[in-house]
Design a protein around this motif. Structure first.
Motif, PDB file in Angstrom:
ATOM      1  N   ALA A 342       0.833  -1.157  -0.012  1.00 45.66           N
ATOM      2  CA  ALA A 342       0.162   0.010  -0.084  1.00 45.66           C
ATOM      3  C   ALA A 342       0.916   1.239  -0.061  1.00 45.66           C
ATOM      4  O   ALA A 342       1.884   1.217   0.523  1.00 45.66           O
ATOM      5  N   ALA A 343       0.180   2.505  -0.391  1.00 46.91           N
ATOM      6  CA  ALA A 343       1.033   3.811  -0.412  1.00 46.91           C
ATOM      7  C   ALA A 343       0.763   4.261   0.765  1.00 46.91           C
ATOM      8  O   ALA A 343       1.446   5.099   1.343  1.00 46.91           O
ATOM      9  N   VAL A 344      -0.290   3.880   1.284  1.00 44.23           N
ATOM     10  CA  VAL A 344      -0.904   4.239   2.819  1.00 44.23           C
ATOM     11  C   VAL A 344      -0.845   3.202   3.592  1.00 44.23           C
ATOM     12  O   VAL A 344      -1.380   2.430   3.655  1.00 44.23           O
ATOM     13  N   ASP A 345      -0.060   3.683   4.797  1.00 45.73           N
ATOM     14  CA  ASP A 345      -0.266   2.622   6.092  1.00 45.73           C
ATOM     15  C   ASP A 345       0.700   1.371   5.780  1.00 45.73           C
ATOM     16  O   ASP A 345       0.059   0.220   6.253  1.00 45.73           O
ATOM     17  N   SER A 346       1.662   1.086   4.683  1.00 45.73           N
ATOM     18  CA  SER A 346       2.011  -0.076   4.670  1.00 45.73           C
ATOM     19  C   SER A 346       2.920  -0.436   5.651  1.00 45.73           C
ATOM     20  O   SER A 346       3.120  -1.658   5.695  1.00 45.73           O
ATOM     21  N   HIS A 347       3.236   0.384   6.670  1.00 48.23           N
ATOM     22  CA  HIS A 347       4.204  -0.112   7.676  1.00 48.23           C
ATOM     23  C   HIS A 347       3.336  -0.825   8.945  1.00 48.23           C
ATOM     24  O   HIS A 347       3.498  -1.273   9.938  1.00 48.23           O
ATOM     25  N   VAL A 348       1.769  -0.767   8.887  1.00 48.78           N
ATOM     26  CA  VAL A 348       1.176  -1.498   9.833  1.00 48.78           C
ATOM     27  C   VAL A 348       0.900  -2.879   9.386  1.00 48.78           C
ATOM     28  O   VAL A 348       1.026  -3.333   8.218  1.00 48.78           O
ATOM     29  N   VAL A 349       0.577  -3.957  10.403  1.00 49.10           N
ATOM     30  CA  VAL A 349       0.508  -5.288  10.108  1.00 49.10           C
ATOM     31  C   VAL A 349      -0.746  -5.501  10.470  1.00 49.10           C
ATOM     32  O   VAL A 349      -1.181  -5.458  11.481  1.00 49.10           O
ATOM     33  N   PRO A 350      -1.575  -5.879   9.578  1.00 51.36           N
ATOM     34  CA  PRO A 350      -3.137  -6.316   9.998  1.00 51.36           C
ATOM     35  C   PRO A 350      -3.025  -7.582  10.580  1.00 51.36           C
ATOM     36  O   PRO A 350      -2.391  -8.538  10.289  1.00 51.36           O
ATOM     37  N   GLU A 351      -3.961  -7.567  11.598  1.00 47.49           N
ATOM     38  CA  GLU A 351      -4.261  -8.671  12.430  1.00 47.49           C
ATOM     39  C   GLU A 351      -5.876  -8.935  12.404  1.00 47.49           C
ATOM     40  O   GLU A 351      -6.744  -8.093  12.400  1.00 47.49           O
ATOM     41  N   PRO A 352      -6.378 -10.313  12.637  1.00 51.47           N
ATOM     42  CA  PRO A 352      -7.690 -10.576  12.747  1.00 51.47           C
ATOM     43  C   PRO A 352      -8.413  -9.964  14.023  1.00 51.47           C
ATOM     44  O   PRO A 352      -7.754  -9.795  15.064  1.00 51.47           O
ATOM     45  N   TRP A 353      -9.564  -9.356  13.795  1.00 54.42           N
ATOM     46  CA  TRP A 353     -10.257  -8.935  14.801  1.00 54.42           C
ATOM     47  C   TRP A 353     -11.786  -8.844  14.639  1.00 54.42           C
ATOM     48  O   TRP A 353     -12.401  -9.241  13.746  1.00 54.42           O
ATOM     49  N   GLU A 354     -12.497  -8.617  15.694  1.00 51.48           N
ATOM     50  CA  GLU A 354     -14.113  -8.838  15.752  1.00 51.48           C
ATOM     51  C   GLU A 354     -14.661  -7.479  15.118  1.00 51.48           C
ATOM     52  O   GLU A 354     -14.651  -6.385  16.073  1.00 51.48           O
ATOM     53  N   MET A 355     -15.173  -7.580  14.011  1.00 52.20           N
ATOM     54  CA  MET A 355     -15.621  -6.274  13.462  1.00 52.20           C
ATOM     55  C   MET A 355     -17.131  -6.101  13.753  1.00 52.20           C
ATOM     56  O   MET A 355     -17.690  -7.134  13.706  1.00 52.20           O
ATOM     57  N   PRO A 356     -17.438  -4.991  13.839  1.00 55.96           N
ATOM     58  CA  PRO A 356     -19.023  -4.728  14.125  1.00 55.96           C
ATOM     59  C   PRO A 356     -19.604  -5.408  12.865  1.00 55.96           C
ATOM     60  O   PRO A 356     -19.540  -4.924  11.817  1.00 55.96           O
ATOM     61  N   GLY A 357     -20.941  -6.241  12.949  1.00 54.93           N
ATOM     62  CA  GLY A 357     -21.833  -6.572  12.062  1.00 54.93           C
ATOM     63  C   GLY A 357     -21.129  -7.821  11.269  1.00 54.93           C
ATOM     64  O   GLY A 357     -22.080  -8.442  10.558  1.00 54.93           O
TER      65      GLY A 357
END
Ligand SMILES: *Cc1c(COP(=O)(O)O)cnc(C)c1O
Length: 417
Positions: A342-357
């Motif tokens: 990504a051009a934006v936020d490539s430095h963050v590492v996504p992790e699984p989470w409980e999303m509303p809905g």
């Protein structure tokens, strides 16, 4: 180039060669949709002054009124309601359904279980959340057949005098099934109307806009809804949704969005109008970029041994590319690889989470300019068997290729390939 290994770069060139006819076919659809959008702008004499924002009640905001007319033209509908006041696709769909359904009516989805976030809109009896069921609007669905087609026996047996709205979901959503083409939706409308012409056919058009030459309203759907955070926002609209269809139904949805008697006559656009127009103008081309990216992704993931849906050579009617991974490690590597590109936020590492809905933990890659914008390259996966990852979007084809290659690089680094 030397950004990836020689082998991976050779693979990319081979894949581009393999898919070149499919990619060229996308350009043809882009041309037709781009010209259609320009025609609609011209027919309604869109001018610079239409882009000015409005405040307060915003009576007679000409930019807002013309925007509705332009959308209606583009979608081959009698009327449209295009507003930044729709907070999401779910809100837009919910508004359309509550607009036309009344206590005692039944909503009947004929394309199987709808998208996850709609389950709570349908709700359960007495949930106290103001869901459809809480208001005495019942719900029924016909599961899809093994082969992915709708089950006409179940549909014919399921329609009763209470049935008011027939629901169709164009896109696969988070399901391992094929999406329904506009031609198939047209055929469903014909068969439904033959059973009872009074039935209102509603189509959840999310992710489908501009992937084909026609839209569901062009082939007889009475009411459709979608999100400006997806395709028709063109990556520019900052938020919003649209509803198109028969005038009387769009009006009922407008009464639900604001208040009875007021409908679409008020609603300050503040600074959003220009972006919504410009996004619509760009949408056909950007959808084309994303579709090319999906074709590339399907071919590349097939090459490294995964099953994809649609396969690279299959016809497409939405943005979503599903890939069947072998386990959670591949799934997580896939989503994290997309984020790394990504051009934006490539430095963050996504992790699984409980999303509303959503009913399962979800892992999402979204390095986007618009939060959650999924015409932008993004990937999501509910962490549940059989570990299917979904990717969609890409404002530029080059970005999608970069994302796919990153994903494969990450899997190789983790010895998963
Ligand atoms: C995204 C989507 C929705 C819901 O839209 P949100 O903006 O996520 O609320 C509903 N149906 C389908 C098919 C979708 O793809």
């Amino acid at each position: 180039m030397a950004r990836f290994t020689e082998e991976l770069e050779q693979d990319m060139i081979a894949i581009e060669h393999q898919i070149k006819d499919r990619v060229q076919a996308v350009d043809r659809i882009v041309d037709l949709n781009q010209w259609k959008v320009i025609d609609a702008f011209q027919n309604h004499h869109v001018s610079d002054f239409h882009f000015a924002g409005s405040t307060g009640y915003a009576y007679n905001d000409r930019g807002r009124e013309v925007l509705d007319l332009v959308y209606a033209d583009v979608f081959g509908a009698e009327a449209a309601l295009v507003r930044p006041h729709f907070a999401s696709g779910t809100h837009t769909i919910s508004t359309a359904l509550f607009g036309v359904l009344r206590p005692g009516d039944e909503l009947f989805y004929i394309t199987g279980r709808p998208y996850d976030t709609l389950h709570k809109v349908i709700g359960s009896v007495g949930d106290g959340h103001g869901s459809l069921l809480d208001f005495g609007i019942t719900y029924r669905e016909a599961a899809l057949q093994e082969d992915g087609n709708v089950d006409w026996t179940a549909i014919e047996n399921g329609i009763t005098t209470a049935t008011k709205v027939i629901g169709i979901q164009r896109s696969r959503g988070y399901d391992w099934r094929s999406s329904f083409t506009v031609e198939q939706i047209g055929e469903m409308v014909r068969r439904i109307k033959a059973i009872n012409p009074e039935l209102i056919v509603f189509v959840d058009n999310c992710y489908g806009e501009f992937t084909e030459e026609y839209e569901p309203t062009d082939v007889g759907a009475d009411l459709i809804a979608g999100s400006l955070i997806k395709n028709p926002g063109g990556g520019i609209a900052e938020t919003g949704g649209y509803i198109c269809g028969k005038k009387q139904y769009v009006e009922l949805a407008a009464y639900r969005l604001t208040a009875p008697g007021i409908g679409g006559e008020v609603g300050a656009m503040m600074g959003t109008t220009r972006g919504i127009y410009q996004g619509l103008f760009l949408a056909p081309t950007l959808v084309g970029q994303a579709i090319k990216g999906s074709i590339f992704a399907a071919a590349m993931f097939e090459k490294v041994g995964f099953v994809t849906k649609p396969a690279w050579h299959e016809k497409r009617t939405d943005l979503i590319q599903a890939i069947s991974f072998t386990g959670p490690e591949h799934l997580i590597a896939f989503v994290q690889g997309i984020q790394l590109a990504a051009a934006v936020d490539s430095h963050v590492v996504p992790e699984p989470w409980e999303m509303p809905g959503y009913e399962h933990p979800v892992i999402m890659a979204a390095g986007t300019f618009i939060q959650g914008g999924s015409l932008e390259l993004s990937a999501d996966a509910p962490i549940r068997e059989p570990y299917i990852g979904y990717m969609q979007g890409g404002l530029t084809y080059a970005h999608v290729k970069y994302g796919v290659l990153k994903t494969i690089q990450v899997m190789k680094e983790r010895n998963l390939l």
